[in-house]
Design a protein around this motif. Structure first.
Motif, mmCIF file in Angstrom:
data_model
loop_
_atom_site.group_PDB
_atom_site.id
_atom_site.type_symbol
_atom_site.label_atom_id
_atom_site.label_comp_id
_atom_site.label_asym_id
_atom_site.label_seq_id
_atom_site.Cartn_x
_atom_site.Cartn_y
_atom_site.Cartn_z
ATOM 1 N N MET A 91 0.830 -1.230 0.017
ATOM 2 C CA MET A 91 -0.013 0.039 0.077
ATOM 3 C C MET A 91 0.845 1.401 0.024
ATOM 4 O O MET A 91 0.716 2.363 -0.995
ATOM 5 C CB MET A 91 -1.052 0.126 1.187
ATOM 6 N N LYS A 92 2.075 1.291 0.825
ATOM 7 C CA LYS A 92 2.962 2.533 0.650
ATOM 8 C C LYS A 92 3.468 2.590 -0.375
ATOM 9 O O LYS A 92 3.503 3.945 -1.130
ATOM 10 C CB LYS A 92 3.932 2.037 1.925
ATOM 11 N N GLU A 93 3.739 1.776 -1.187
ATOM 12 C CA GLU A 93 4.291 1.859 -2.434
ATOM 13 C C GLU A 93 3.443 2.512 -3.490
ATOM 14 O O GLU A 93 3.797 3.314 -4.218
ATOM 15 C CB GLU A 93 4.956 0.472 -3.112
ATOM 16 N N GLU A 94 2.140 1.917 -3.424
ATOM 17 C CA GLU A 94 1.163 2.524 -4.431
ATOM 18 C C GLU A 94 0.987 4.055 -4.227
ATOM 19 O O GLU A 94 0.656 4.689 -5.160
ATOM 20 C CB GLU A 94 -0.246 1.676 -3.920
ATOM 21 N N VAL A 95 0.715 4.337 -2.841
ATOM 22 C CA VAL A 95 0.448 5.612 -2.687
ATOM 23 C C VAL A 95 1.771 6.595 -3.039
ATOM 24 O O VAL A 95 1.576 7.563 -3.610
ATOM 25 C CB VAL A 95 0.357 5.899 -0.959
ATOM 26 N N GLU A 96 3.022 6.336 -2.791
ATOM 27 C CA GLU A 96 4.214 6.926 -3.261
ATOM 28 C C GLU A 96 4.241 7.085 -4.695
ATOM 29 O O GLU A 96 4.796 7.972 -5.354
ATOM 30 C CB GLU A 96 5.449 6.250 -2.614
ATOM 31 N N GLU A 97 3.663 5.822 -5.497
ATOM 32 C CA GLU A 97 3.776 5.847 -7.005
ATOM 33 C C GLU A 97 2.776 6.823 -7.542
ATOM 34 O O GLU A 97 3.248 7.565 -8.386
ATOM 35 C CB GLU A 97 3.419 4.593 -7.291
ATOM 36 N N GLN A 98 1.917 7.025 -6.665
ATOM 37 C CA GLN A 98 0.886 8.360 -7.147
ATOM 38 C C GLN A 98 1.061 9.576 -6.676
ATOM 39 O O GLN A 98 0.311 10.456 -6.747
ATOM 40 C CB GLN A 98 -0.541 7.788 -6.590
ATOM 41 N N GLY A 99 2.038 9.660 -6.071
ATOM 42 C CA GLY A 99 2.751 11.122 -5.778
ATOM 43 C C GLY A 99 2.303 11.415 -4.244
ATOM 44 O O GLY A 99 2.254 12.678 -3.685
ATOM 45 N N GLY A 100 1.667 10.394 -3.514
ATOM 46 C CA GLY A 100 1.302 10.886 -2.261
ATOM 47 C C GLY A 100 2.352 10.497 -1.338
ATOM 48 O O GLY A 100 3.391 10.172 -1.357
ATOM 49 N N GLN A 139 6.077 4.507 12.872
ATOM 50 C CA GLN A 139 5.815 4.787 14.136
ATOM 51 C C GLN A 139 4.630 5.782 14.385
ATOM 52 O O GLN A 139 3.992 5.481 15.272
ATOM 53 C CB GLN A 139 7.107 5.772 14.806
ATOM 54 N N TYR A 140 4.483 6.718 13.644
ATOM 55 C CA TYR A 140 3.188 7.335 13.541
ATOM 56 C C TYR A 140 2.060 6.510 13.401
ATOM 57 O O TYR A 140 1.019 6.713 13.994
ATOM 58 C CB TYR A 140 3.267 8.524 12.755
ATOM 59 N N PHE A 141 2.200 5.707 12.489
ATOM 60 C CA PHE A 141 0.894 5.070 12.142
ATOM 61 C C PHE A 141 0.617 3.926 13.315
ATOM 62 O O PHE A 141 -0.554 3.843 13.816
ATOM 63 C CB PHE A 141 1.476 4.070 10.860
#
Length: 74
Positions: free
Chosen positions: A1-10, A16-18
């Motif tokens: 999920m992290k990779e998907e968000v980063e690929e979309q520019g997010g 730790q925060y999560f």
């Protein structure tokens, strides 16, 4: 999920925060260590009732309840 968000520019929060937010806002949700695919209480109750029921009408009602419940879960 992290990779998907980063690929979309997010932007993605730190792990730790999560986990801090998870503990604060989602403390009622637990993930079992043994099996993550356990049935919910309603599924278990309906299955148990279906196994014990012999009446045709009652069984049909339980099957409809189960189908409705499973549809909601999707």
């Amino acid at each position: 999920m992290k990779e998907e968000v980063e690929e979309q520019g997010g932007s993605v929060c730190s792990q730790q925060y999560f986990f801090r937010k998870w503990r604060m806002e989602m403390s009622h949700v637990t993930i079992p260590k043994v099996n993550r695919f356990l049935k919910c209480d309603i599924c278990t109750k309906l299955k148990s009732c279906l196994e014990k029921t012999t009446g045709r009408e009652e069984r049909q009602t339980l099957l409809q309840e189960r189908e409705s419940h499973l549809f909601q879960q999707k």
